[in-house]
Design a protein around this motif. Structure first.
Motif, PDB file in Angstrom:
ATOM      1  N   GLY A  38      43.255  23.874  54.854  1.00 36.51           N
ATOM      2  CA  GLY A  38      43.542  22.432  54.879  1.00 36.51           C
ATOM      3  C   GLY A  38      43.833  21.831  53.510  1.00 36.51           C
ATOM      4  O   GLY A  38      44.110  20.642  53.394  1.00 36.51           O
ATOM      5  N   GLY A  40      46.384  22.348  51.544  1.00 34.30           N
ATOM      6  CA  GLY A  40      47.786  21.989  51.334  1.00 34.30           C
ATOM      7  C   GLY A  40      48.668  23.173  50.918  1.00 34.30           C
ATOM      8  O   GLY A  40      49.831  22.987  50.573  1.00 34.30           O
ATOM      9  N   LYS A  41      48.123  24.390  51.009  1.00 32.64           N
ATOM     10  CA  LYS A  41      48.867  25.587  50.560  1.00 32.64           C
ATOM     11  C   LYS A  41      50.122  25.816  51.402  1.00 32.64           C
ATOM     12  O   LYS A  41      51.205  26.052  50.864  1.00 32.64           O
ATOM     13  CB  LYS A  41      47.976  26.843  50.639  1.00 32.64           C
ATOM     14  N   SER A  42      49.974  25.753  52.730  1.00 29.49           N
ATOM     15  CA  SER A  42      51.147  26.003  53.592  1.00 29.49           C
ATOM     16  C   SER A  42      52.190  24.922  53.392  1.00 29.49           C
ATOM     17  O   SER A  42      53.395  25.204  53.399  1.00 29.49           O
ATOM     18  CB  SER A  42      50.755  26.022  55.063  1.00 29.49           C
ATOM     19  N   THR A  43      51.740  23.701  53.219  1.00 30.45           N
ATOM     20  CA  THR A  43      52.685  22.608  52.980  1.00 30.45           C
ATOM     21  C   THR A  43      53.470  22.880  51.702  1.00 30.45           C
ATOM     22  O   THR A  43      54.699  22.731  51.674  1.00 30.45           O
ATOM     23  CB  THR A  43      51.930  21.264  52.881  1.00 30.45           C
TER      24      THR A  43
HETATM   25  P1  ADP Z   1      46.436  25.005  54.115  1.00 29.95           P
HETATM   26  O1  ADP Z   1      47.663  25.834  54.243  1.00 29.95           O
HETATM   27  O2  ADP Z   1      45.865  24.993  52.736  1.00 29.95           O
HETATM   28  O3  ADP Z   1      45.409  25.345  55.150  1.00 29.95           O
HETATM   29  P2  ADP Z   1      48.089  22.837  55.136  1.00 29.95           P
HETATM   30  O4  ADP Z   1      49.191  22.637  54.172  1.00 29.95           O
HETATM   31  O5  ADP Z   1      48.386  23.567  56.395  1.00 29.95           O
HETATM   32  O6  ADP Z   1      46.829  23.464  54.389  1.00 29.95           O
HETATM   33  O7  ADP Z   1      47.520  21.396  55.564  1.00 29.95           O
HETATM   34  C1  ADP Z   1      47.229  20.362  54.632  1.00 29.95           C
HETATM   35  C2  ADP Z   1      46.864  19.098  55.429  1.00 29.95           C
HETATM   36  O8  ADP Z   1      48.006  18.633  56.145  1.00 29.95           O
HETATM   37  C3  ADP Z   1      45.786  19.301  56.484  1.00 29.95           C
HETATM   38  O9  ADP Z   1      45.017  18.136  56.539  1.00 29.95           O
HETATM   39  C4  ADP Z   1      46.571  19.504  57.759  1.00 29.95           C
HETATM   40  O10 ADP Z   1      45.826  19.118  58.878  1.00 29.95           O
HETATM   41  C5  ADP Z   1      47.763  18.604  57.543  1.00 29.95           C
HETATM   42  N1  ADP Z   1      48.991  19.079  58.206  1.00 29.95           N
HETATM   43  C6  ADP Z   1      49.598  20.261  58.079  1.00 29.95           C
HETATM   44  N2  ADP Z   1      50.718  20.326  58.803  1.00 29.95           N
HETATM   45  C7  ADP Z   1      50.832  19.134  59.422  1.00 29.95           C
HETATM   46  C8  ADP Z   1      51.790  18.562  60.324  1.00 29.95           C
HETATM   47  N3  ADP Z   1      52.884  19.228  60.713  1.00 29.95           N
HETATM   48  N4  ADP Z   1      51.576  17.303  60.761  1.00 29.95           N
HETATM   49  C9  ADP Z   1      50.483  16.603  60.362  1.00 29.95           C
HETATM   50  N5  ADP Z   1      49.558  17.065  59.510  1.00 29.95           N
HETATM   51  C10 ADP Z   1      49.721  18.319  59.053  1.00 29.95           C
END
Ligand code: ADP
Length: 248
Positions: A38, A40-43
């Motif tokens: 959560g 923000g790595k994937s983002t």
């Molecule tokens: P990580 O890869 O580090 O687990 P993410 O980048 O997946 O983190 O998520 C960062 C934040 O953005 C989290 O709070 C997650 O719930 C939110 N998030 C990720 N993708 C989406 C999306 N498509 N719509 C809304 N919120 C999202």
């Protein structure tokens, strides 16, 4: 080269996944991106491959301005990078050879070139003799090496590995990381996203820790063992020791 200037990403539901991020990754660097679930790595990765667009700020990746890039140019941006996924994403019906060759066939490379290059990368990742195997006949570590070979086959400037060791055992994880450092030594930029602090401590290098959508730490960490990749870059001083204590 990757440049982010004051980048924020707000999803349509209002979640601010990245907050005012600025960083630069030079060609040839090896960088770990670390953070809890959560964070923000994937983002961050989705912004780099332009699967998502930043809400604010400026991003450029390998010469492409990602705030202005046209849809039809996105495949060209993606050709500058090879991506390794946690779940391998291999095609079950295809042999090892064809899984790797596929990445060249989709860009229309001639079969002769494909044969030569695929043989080369199979050798590079240590899978000689497995050309005709199918993914379900391989161990997790071997499947990850096929996915690494596929990422490498078109000679990208940059490899992005998203939790590459998430589904494999510790010994194989070490092997995959070693391969990534070897690839990095040939001049390819390598970005590894992980939550496995052990690997980061073992290999050292530049570590960017993301926490709550913000960069908490961006610093260099010396490798733990002499057998790990090269000496710590300049700057691995006091803050390096801090990191050592930080990553558990
Ligand atoms: P990580 O890869 O580090 O687990 P993410 O980048 O997946 O983190 O998520 C960062 C934040 O953005 C989290 O709070 C997650 O719930 C939110 N998030 C990720 N993708 C989406 C999306 N498509 N719509 C809304 N919120 C999202």
């Amino acid at each position: 080269m990757i440049t982010l200037e004051n980048v924020s990403k707000i999803y349509p539901n209002g979640t601010e996944a990245l907050k005012n991020i600025s960083l630069q990754i030079e060609d040839g660097e090896f960088v770990f991106i670390v953070g809890a679930s959560g964070a923000g790595k994937s983002t961050f990765l989705k912004l780099l491959i332009r699967e998502e667009k930043a809400s604010f700020g400026k991003i450029s990746v390998n010469g492409y301005n990602l705030m202005k890039i046209r849809k039809r140019k996105i495949p060209y941006l993606r050709r500058t990078m090879g991506i390794v996924f946690q779940d391998f994403r291999l095609i079950e019906k295809m042999t090892v050879f064809d899984n790797i060759a596929f990445a060249m066939r989709v860009i229309g490379a001639p079969e002769k070139t494909i044969k030569k290059r695929v043989t080369e990368v199979i050798d590079m990742v240590g899978l000689k003799g497995k050309e005709k195997s199918r993914p379900n006949e391989l161990s997790g570590g071997e499947q990850q090496r096929v996915s690494l070979a596929r990422a490498l086959v078109n000679k990208p400037k940059m490899i992005i590995a998203d939790e590459p060791t998430g589904n494999i055992d510790p010994v194989m994880s070490f092997e995959i990381m070693k391969k990534l450092t070897e690839i990095n030594k040939t001049g390819t930029t390598v970005i590894v996203v992980t939550h496995e602090h052990n690997l980061v401590r073992e290999f050292g290098g530049r570590v960017i820790i993301i926490n709550g959508g913000e960069i908490e730490i961006d610093d260099h960490l010396p490798p733990r063992k002499p057998s790990s990749p090269g000496p710590a870059p300049a700057g691995a001083g006091a803050s390096g020791s801090y990191l050592k204590g930080e990553i558990k």
